[in-house]
Design a protein around this motif. Structure first.
Motif, PDB file in Angstrom:
ATOM      1  N   LEU A  94      -0.948 -12.756 -43.981  1.00 51.45           N
ATOM      2  CA  LEU A  94      -1.907 -13.569 -44.750  1.00 51.45           C
ATOM      3  C   LEU A  94      -2.689 -12.782 -45.631  1.00 51.45           C
ATOM      4  CD1 LEU A  94      -2.916 -15.756 -41.772  1.00 51.45           C
ATOM      5  CD2 LEU A  94      -1.225 -16.151 -43.557  1.00 51.45           C
ATOM      6  N   ALA A  95      -3.029 -11.488 -45.520  1.00 53.66           N
ATOM      7  CA  ALA A  95      -3.883 -10.708 -46.408  1.00 53.66           C
ATOM      8  C   ALA A  95      -2.906 -10.201 -47.584  1.00 53.66           C
ATOM      9  CB  ALA A  95      -4.216  -9.722 -45.773  1.00 53.66           C
ATOM     10  N   GLY A  96      -1.876 -10.870 -47.792  1.00 46.53           N
ATOM     11  CA  GLY A  96      -1.194 -10.544 -49.073  1.00 46.53           C
ATOM     12  C   GLY A  96      -0.085  -9.428 -49.009  1.00 46.53           C
ATOM     13  N   SER A  97       0.266  -8.903 -47.699  1.00 46.65           N
ATOM     14  CA  SER A  97       1.167  -7.871 -47.644  1.00 46.65           C
ATOM     15  C   SER A  97       2.180  -8.219 -46.598  1.00 46.65           C
ATOM     16  CB  SER A  97       0.166  -6.558 -47.371  1.00 46.65           C
ATOM     17  OG  SER A  97       1.159  -5.452 -47.172  1.00 46.65           O
ATOM     18  N   PRO A  98       3.100  -9.191 -46.611  1.00 47.12           N
ATOM     19  CA  PRO A  98       3.990  -9.447 -45.694  1.00 47.12           C
ATOM     20  C   PRO A  98       4.707  -8.138 -45.075  1.00 47.12           C
ATOM     21  CG  PRO A  98       4.775 -10.296 -47.696  1.00 47.12           C
ATOM     22  CD  PRO A  98       3.119  -9.738 -47.738  1.00 47.12           C
ATOM     23  N   PHE A 100       8.522 -13.144 -42.461  1.00 50.80           N
ATOM     24  CA  PHE A 100       9.637 -13.048 -43.286  1.00 50.80           C
ATOM     25  C   PHE A 100       9.579 -14.344 -44.158  1.00 50.80           C
ATOM     26  CE2 PHE A 100      11.873 -10.606 -39.846  1.00 50.80           C
ATOM     27  CZ  PHE A 100      12.118  -9.569 -40.629  1.00 50.80           C
ATOM     28  N   ALA A 101       9.344 -15.397 -43.831  1.00 50.55           N
ATOM     29  CA  ALA A 101       9.009 -16.607 -44.758  1.00 50.55           C
ATOM     30  C   ALA A 101       8.226 -16.185 -45.951  1.00 50.55           C
ATOM     31  CB  ALA A 101       8.917 -17.713 -43.973  1.00 50.55           C
ATOM     32  N   LEU A 102       7.195 -15.691 -45.590  1.00 48.61           N
ATOM     33  CA  LEU A 102       6.034 -15.576 -46.650  1.00 48.61           C
ATOM     34  C   LEU A 102       6.557 -14.510 -47.466  1.00 48.61           C
ATOM     35  CD1 LEU A 102       2.582 -16.092 -45.220  1.00 48.61           C
ATOM     36  CD2 LEU A 102       3.941 -17.554 -46.461  1.00 48.61           C
ATOM     37  N   LYS A 103       7.367 -13.432 -47.085  1.00 51.51           N
ATOM     38  CA  LYS A 103       8.287 -12.540 -48.082  1.00 51.51           C
ATOM     39  C   LYS A 103       9.345 -12.866 -48.683  1.00 51.51           C
ATOM     40  CE  LYS A 103       9.601  -7.639 -47.847  1.00 51.51           C
ATOM     41  NZ  LYS A 103       8.342  -7.263 -48.953  1.00 51.51           N
ATOM     42  N   GLY A 104       9.922 -14.200 -48.308  1.00 52.51           N
ATOM     43  CA  GLY A 104      11.025 -14.642 -49.060  1.00 52.51           C
ATOM     44  C   GLY A 104      12.577 -14.593 -48.216  1.00 52.51           C
ATOM     45  N   ASP A 105      12.516 -13.922 -47.265  1.00 54.10           N
ATOM     46  CA  ASP A 105      13.457 -13.767 -46.312  1.00 54.10           C
ATOM     47  C   ASP A 105      13.900 -14.668 -45.605  1.00 54.10           C
ATOM     48  OD1 ASP A 105      15.635 -12.568 -44.898  1.00 54.10           O
ATOM     49  OD2 ASP A 105      14.822 -10.934 -44.419  1.00 54.10           O
ATOM     50  N   TRP A 106      14.308 -15.796 -45.911  1.00 51.02           N
ATOM     51  CA  TRP A 106      14.497 -17.106 -45.263  1.00 51.02           C
ATOM     52  C   TRP A 106      15.512 -17.108 -44.073  1.00 51.02           C
ATOM     53  CZ3 TRP A 106      10.853 -20.634 -45.085  1.00 51.02           C
ATOM     54  CH2 TRP A 106       9.826 -20.538 -46.017  1.00 51.02           C
ATOM     55  N   ARG A 107      16.740 -16.150 -44.507  1.00 49.59           N
ATOM     56  CA  ARG A 107      17.594 -15.878 -43.346  1.00 49.59           C
ATOM     57  C   ARG A 107      16.978 -15.402 -42.052  1.00 49.59           C
ATOM     58  NH1 ARG A 107      20.681 -11.552 -42.244  1.00 49.59           N
ATOM     59  NH2 ARG A 107      22.561 -11.833 -40.990  1.00 49.59           N
ATOM     60  N   SER A 108      16.283 -14.363 -42.206  1.00 46.79           N
ATOM     61  CA  SER A 108      15.724 -13.839 -41.060  1.00 46.79           C
ATOM     62  C   SER A 108      14.484 -14.750 -40.601  1.00 46.79           C
ATOM     63  CB  SER A 108      14.888 -12.512 -41.482  1.00 46.79           C
ATOM     64  OG  SER A 108      15.818 -11.661 -41.856  1.00 46.79           O
ATOM     65  N   ALA A 109      14.098 -15.417 -41.042  1.00 51.08           N
ATOM     66  CA  ALA A 109      12.830 -16.120 -40.804  1.00 51.08           C
ATOM     67  C   ALA A 109      13.411 -17.378 -39.752  1.00 51.08           C
ATOM     68  CB  ALA A 109      12.150 -16.929 -42.074  1.00 51.08           C
ATOM     69  N   ALA A 140       7.619 -23.379 -46.202  1.00 47.29           N
ATOM     70  CA  ALA A 140       8.032 -23.214 -47.402  1.00 47.29           C
ATOM     71  C   ALA A 140       6.895 -23.572 -48.576  1.00 47.29           C
ATOM     72  CB  ALA A 140       9.301 -23.585 -47.642  1.00 47.29           C
ATOM     73  N   GLU A 141       6.469 -24.835 -47.997  1.00 48.59           N
ATOM     74  CA  GLU A 141       5.263 -25.490 -48.811  1.00 48.59           C
ATOM     75  C   GLU A 141       3.977 -24.551 -48.832  1.00 48.59           C
ATOM     76  OE1 GLU A 141       2.354 -29.288 -48.563  1.00 48.59           O
ATOM     77  OE2 GLU A 141       4.316 -29.099 -47.364  1.00 48.59           O
ATOM     78  N   LEU A 142       3.719 -23.877 -47.798  1.00 50.21           N
ATOM     79  CA  LEU A 142       2.379 -22.813 -47.769  1.00 50.21           C
ATOM     80  C   LEU A 142       2.796 -21.594 -48.461  1.00 50.21           C
ATOM     81  CD1 LEU A 142       1.452 -23.594 -44.036  1.00 50.21           C
ATOM     82  CD2 LEU A 142       0.164 -24.460 -46.169  1.00 50.21           C
ATOM     83  N   SER A 143       3.946 -21.346 -48.964  1.00 49.33           N
ATOM     84  CA  SER A 143       4.331 -19.900 -49.384  1.00 49.33           C
ATOM     85  C   SER A 143       3.713 -19.678 -50.771  1.00 49.33           C
ATOM     86  CB  SER A 143       5.795 -19.564 -49.195  1.00 49.33           C
ATOM     87  OG  SER A 143       6.621 -20.485 -49.942  1.00 49.33           O
ATOM     88  N   ALA A 144       3.440 -20.550 -51.553  1.00 53.34           N
ATOM     89  CA  ALA A 144       3.084 -20.661 -52.848  1.00 53.34           C
ATOM     90  C   ALA A 144       1.574 -19.638 -53.001  1.00 53.34           C
ATOM     91  CB  ALA A 144       2.936 -21.881 -53.566  1.00 53.34           C
ATOM     92  N   PRO A 145       1.852 -18.850 -53.887  1.00 48.23           N
ATOM     93  CA  PRO A 145       0.688 -17.927 -54.202  1.00 48.23           C
ATOM     94  C   PRO A 145      -0.933 -18.839 -54.362  1.00 48.23           C
ATOM     95  CG  PRO A 145       2.200 -17.387 -55.540  1.00 48.23           C
ATOM     96  CD  PRO A 145       2.734 -18.623 -54.939  1.00 48.23           C
ATOM     97  N   GLN A 146      -0.595 -19.825 -54.894  1.00 46.80           N
ATOM     98  CA  GLN A 146      -2.143 -20.491 -54.949  1.00 46.80           C
ATOM     99  C   GLN A 146      -2.323 -21.312 -53.573  1.00 46.80           C
ATOM    100  OE1 GLN A 146       1.014 -21.406 -56.356  1.00 46.80           O
ATOM    101  NE2 GLN A 146       1.184 -23.869 -56.404  1.00 46.80           N
TER     102      GLN A 146
END
Length: 448
Positions: A150-154, A182-191, A212-218
């Protein structure tokens, strides 16, 4: 946050993030840490805890702020105020309150994790990552990994969570925290693969959709708010009149008095002495780990039967505030100074000379050295200036004054103006002048 670890009667969102019970029981723990405070403080603190138990954030804030005014140097009272700000959805204020609680000695995992979440919600990732790294040994691996994510370093979160899983901590909480990383890093297969081990098939798509909705930078603030089950609200920052710096210890008062005496010669040449400036945010750490599939690092555990308790990334912490909210609110007739404009900074050019600018006074050499590093980060104009740490004896106590040398008289005055416009304190004085209490040989280190 799951129903099993919820601290109030709120219904947690389906994200299912989870923290350890140390954080889950934040309100209860605070109830037993009030210490010996004035009756008014104890009464207000009890009212704040009662409001927190009912999920009434605004009422908790009002009572906790009153408790802090009555006992401003109680770490537990400051931590209680941080919890109230979290419940009220005010992350910037919470980050300030927890920072001051830690300055007063509360470095418990609960306080560290809550502060890191508040910083992350405000988009202050570098500070959150540094805070977590400094206290990693005391933090549960599952909590550390999710907080770092959550601190920006998945990538760092995945590494910590994968290591814990590899060394035997194979729990639904850890698996779901890893899936979320994994989801916040974009690896949806592993997630998806990991989440499916603890989430029923009919609910899996909904959970991944929310991630996915929460993964946006903003969505930084909303990610933390969803985890904690609170609602983000506008936050102008903790009121200035509650700031810890406004309630100095006797030692700090003595040091400030000595600096003022040194700053007011008959010629009125010197400016008013300054107190210690706030800490400067740390430099962001590199998130250089590759986006490898962590599933290859360990044997996937056998599927676990789905229970009635929602499983997913978990941490148990207070609420946060908007990313853009300032840290402090103007109070009475003393507004917080604005930051120097770019034009003002660009116009400043340090001319060499025999004047110094004193920036603070500290009780230890270590504190003074660390402060110099913060001053350099806060004021790039110090590049090429000379660090001067002077030992002083004032009323039987030792202090270390931090100054920058090598300024012409006009440059020293201009730089102090820049520092004060940024909200700090500064004292310009001639290098040949010996300030009251100064030892004959100051420790000086040139900075190039």
């Amino acid at each position: 946050m799951s129903k099993a670890v919820a601290t109030t009667k709120r219904n947690p969102r389906t994200i299912g993030l989870a923290l350890t019970s140390a954080l889950a029981t934040a309100t209860v723990a605070l109830a037993g840490c009030s210490g010996k405070v004035a009756p008014a403080a104890a009464h207000s603190a009890e009212a704040a805890r009662a409001a927190l138990a009912k999920g009434k954030g605004d009422k908790a804030v009002t009572a906790a702020e009153a408790a802090v005014l009555a006992a401003p140097r109680e770490a537990a009272t400051r931590a209680l105020l941080g919890a109230a700000y979290i419940e009220a959805g005010r992350f910037a204020s919470a980050a300030t309150a927890y920072e001051e609680a830690m300055a007063l000695g509360d470095t418990s995992p609960r306080t560290v994790l809550t502060r890191s979440l508040a910083l992350s919600a405000a988009g202050r990732y570098a500070e959150a990552q540094t805070l977590l790294a400094d206290h990693q040994p005391a933090i549960d691996a599952a909590d550390y990994g999710l907080a770092m994510t959550l601190a920006g370093s998945p990538s760092q979160g995945i590494e910590a969570l994968s290591n814990a899983l590899r060394y035997g901590e194979n729990s639904p909480k850890l698996r779901q925290n890893l899936a979320y990383a994994f989801a916040l890093k974009g690896d949806w297969r592993s997630a998806r693969h990991l989440a499916a081990q603890d989430v029923s098939a009919d609910k899996l798509a909904a959970r991944l959709g929310e991630w996915a909705e929460l993964s946006a930078p903003q969505m930084a603030a909303q990610r933390v708010a969803t985890l904690l089950g609170v609602t983000v609200k506008p936050d102008t920052g903790q009121p200035v009149h509650l700031t810890l710096a406004r309630f100095p210890t006797p030692d700090q008062l003595a040091a400030e008095t000595a600096t003022r005496e040194a700053a007011t010669p008959p010629t009125a040449e010197l400016a008013e002495a300054s107190a210690e400036l706030p800490a400067v945010p740390a430099t962001a750490e590199s998130d250089a780990l590759p986006a490898a599939d962590a599933l290859a690092r360990y044997e996937a555990p056998a599927p676990v039967a789905v229970s009635n308790t929602p499983a997913a990334p978990r941490i148990t912490l207070p609420q946060a505030s908007p990313v853009s909210a300032p840290v402090r609110r103007a109070f009475a007739a003393k507004p917080v100074p604005a930051k120097p404009s770019r034009a003002f900074r660009a116009a400043f050019v340090r001319q060499p000379g025999a004047y110094r600018v004193q920036l603070g006074s500290y009780a230890t050499m270590t504190g003074a050295s660390e402060a110099w590093t913060r001053f350099q980060k806060r004021h790039p104009e110090l590049k090429g200036a000379e660090r001067v740490i002077t030992k002083a004896e004032v009323r039987g106590r030792t202090y270390y004054r931090v100054a920058a040398g090598g300024f012409a008289k006009a440059s020293a005055g201009a730089f102090c103006g820049l520092v004060k416009q940024a909200g700090g304190g500064c004292l310009a004085y001639a290098a040949a002048r010996s300030l009251p209490g100064s030892a004959p040989r100051p420790a000086r280190v040139a900075v190039r």
